[in-house]
Structures are given as structure tokens and as C-alpha cells.
Design an enzyme around this catalytic site. Structure first.
Site, PDB file in Angstrom:
ATOM      1  N   TYR A 161       0.599  -1.164   0.155  1.00  0.00           N
ATOM      2  CA  TYR A 161      -0.147  -0.004  -0.009  1.00  0.00           C
ATOM      3  C   TYR A 161       0.973   1.354  -0.016  1.00  0.00           C
ATOM      4  CZ  TYR A 161      -3.790   3.011   1.906  1.00  0.00           C
ATOM      5  OH  TYR A 161      -4.615   4.106   1.927  1.00  0.00           O
ATOM      6  N   LYS A 165       0.980   4.083  -2.696  1.00  0.00           N
ATOM      7  CA  LYS A 165       0.665   5.526  -2.525  1.00  0.00           C
ATOM      8  C   LYS A 165       1.813   6.585  -2.706  1.00  0.00           C
ATOM      9  CE  LYS A 165      -3.723   4.865  -1.467  1.00  0.00           C
ATOM     10  NZ  LYS A 165      -4.917   5.299  -2.455  1.00  0.00           N
TER      11      LYS A 165
END
Length: 306
Positions: A161, A165
């Protein structure tokens, strides 16, 4: 100044619940026509997306749902084609769709790493690519990438993640340069809110009660307004708003005979000195800085040739 989106069309991905739902409702409440994207099954819209559309229409707005998986370019292009057929333009893209597959990196399957990258990074790129030429032709566009403190600063169990991001912030950095002359402004939102993605991570309900999606949406609405800034990472949560900025220190110069790893380590305090740090606006600025330091130390004249 009053912000509204009358006559504008917005696509919000992952808008069936949580932040996406809040963003879609916020845009519609200020006049935007909204495409409520949420991953459906077997070519059908999700009940969540249809519920958001119904809520928008009940309040007098215009909206339709689309089931596209943002990681599938064919589905994204179908969503964009339907939007253009219905309303003839796309002014705003909110890249919000996302998933979590949290696990420490040593225990993480690479399939989970790749899946998160596909949804967050490739999905964002797919949707942005699908609207980019439309926005260029109409000489107007507002695009928001959803980044995260997990990418900007790191978070245990979120290597996949966090990588995705941070990548969308880098994506923004280039697109805001390429879109500038077309009045396409590209920004990042770094949110923290009480949603399905965070409810199992924060056990204290008192904290969750402060983290309203609506407070984050206020920041999102600013980033997609006509008066929006460009190249901003806006951090939002619990009514707080801040800007995250990547700075680079002035650094040092080492002459050729001193350019060794030992000297780099020995000078790490000077290299890290933040007193003259600046925000760089393009990769070329770093090159210019280092070349200028070397030229000054070596007495090389880099002034333009006549």
C-alpha cells in the site's frame, strides 16, 4: 468566494461507500453531475453505487453508476465513453478506489503486493489516461490522486500500500507539469477517516467519531475547484488540514579525490543539514544544483556561450 461545480462533470472512483461516497455527495451538492464508480460483479453496478446515485437524485442532482474495475482499462474506457455520451465533457476525476492487503513484508505474498499496486497505481493511471486527452481538448481539468501517510512516511504491514501511495505522488509531480498549459491541475489528497478501511485498525470509537469523511471531503472539494492550487499534497483528517512537502537539503560538494563512500558517511551531518533546504519543482532542479556546486568548486564557467 463560493465554490460550486455547476455545469461540470465529475467521476469519483470507489464511490459506493466511505470517502468516495462522501466525495460524490459533496460534489453533487454543489452542482456537479457525478459518475459514481464502484466495483460491481458480472457487469452489474453494486448496490452501494446505486444507493449513492439514488441519494444524489433524491436531493435534485444528476448521477449515474458504473461498475468499472479501475485496474481494467477496457472497463475504464467504457465508463468514460458512457460519461461523454451522456454529458459531453469530464471536468473532474477523483482517483479514490483502493483496497488493503496488509501483512508484514516478510510474510506477504507477491500476489498481494501486485494486486494493491494494480488497483491503486495502475487503476489511477488508467482512469487518468482515459480522461487526459478529453481535458486537454476542453482546456480544463482537475484531477486528484489519493495518496497516504503510509506512503509518505511508512506504516508497518503496508509495504504494498505504501509503495503504491508514494507512486501516485510521483505520478502527480509529472502530470502537473505536463497539464499546466491546458489548465489541468493535478493534486494529491492524503486522508485519514473513519471508513471500512480503517475501522479495524483504530479500536477507540472516540477517535473514530472525530475522523469524519466529510472533513476530508472539504479538502477534496478545494482541490478540484476552479481556484485549485497545482501540485499540492493536502493532508486531511478529523478537521485538520496540512500540506506535505518533499524538501531537499543544500548538500555538499566533494572534489573528485574525496568522492569515496567513507567521505559520504563522514559528511552525513552536513549532507543532512536542513538550514538551506528547498522544495524542488522538477527533477532538473536537482541536476542544476549539483552541477552548479561542482562548477563553482572547480572554477568552471557555465554562463551561456555568446
Amino acid at each position: 468566494m463560493s465554490i460550486n461545480y455547476e455545469g461540470q462533470v465529475a467521476i469519483v472512483t470507489g464511490a459506493g461507500m466511505g470517502l468516495g461516497r462522501s466525495h460524490a455527495l459533496g460534489l453533487a451538492s454543489r452542482g456537479a453531475k457525478v459518475v459514481v464508480n464502484d466495483l460491481g460483479q458480472n457487469g452489474q453496478n453494486s448496490e452501494a453505487a446505486l444507493a449513492v446515485v439514488a441519494e444524489i437524485k433524491a436531493a435534485g442532482g444528476e448521477a449515474f453508476a458504473h461498475h468499472a474495475n479501475v485496474a481494467d482499462m477496457d472497463q475504464v474506457q467504457d465508463m468514460v465513453a458512457q460519461t461523454m455520451a451522456k454529458w459531453g465533457r469530464i471536468d473532474i476525476l477523483v482517483n479514490n478506489a483502493g483496497i488493503l492487503r496488509d501483512k508484514s513484508f516478510g510474510k506477504m505474498e507477491m500476489s498481494d503486493f501486485e494486486l494493491v499496486i494494480q488497483v491503486h497505481l495502475i487503476g489511477t493511471a488508467n482512469c487518468t489516461k482515459a480522461v487526459w486527452d478529453i481535458m486537454k481538448e476542453q482546456q480544463y481539468g482537475r484531477i486528484v490522486m489519493t495518496t497516504s501517510s503510509s506512503g509518505l512516511y511508512g506504516n508497518f504491514g503496508q509495504a504494498n500500500y505504501g509503495a503504491a501511495k508514494m507512486a501516485v505522488a510521483g505520478f502527480m509531480n509529472t502530470l502537473c507539469i505536463e497539464g499546466h498549459k491546458y489548465d489541468i491541475k493535478v493534486n494529491c489528497l492524503s486522508p485519514t477517516a473513519n471508513t471500512a478501511m480503517t475501522e479495524n485498525l483504530i479500536p477507540d470509537q472516540r477517535i473514530l467519531d472525530l475522523m469524519t469523511p466529510e472533513s476530508v471531503t472539504a479538502g477534496l472539494l478545494a482541490l478540484v475547484s476552479k481556484e485549485a492550487p497545482n501540485r499540492i499534497i493536502l493532508a486531511t483528517g478529523a478537521g485538520g488540514y496540512a500540506r506535505a512537502i518533499v524538501y531537499e537539503t543544500a548538500g555538499i560538494y566533494l572534489p573528485p579525490e574525496q568522492q569515496t563512500p567513507e567521505n559520504v558517511l563522514a559528511n552525513m551531518d552536513a549532507i543532512s543539514d536542513p538550514s538551506e533546504q528547498i522544495e524542488l519543482q522538477g527533477g532538473w532542479m536537482q541536476t542544476d544544483k549539483f552541477v552548479a556546486k561542482a562548477a563553482k568548486a572547480l572554477g568552471v564557467d557555465l554562463s551561456p556561450k555568446q
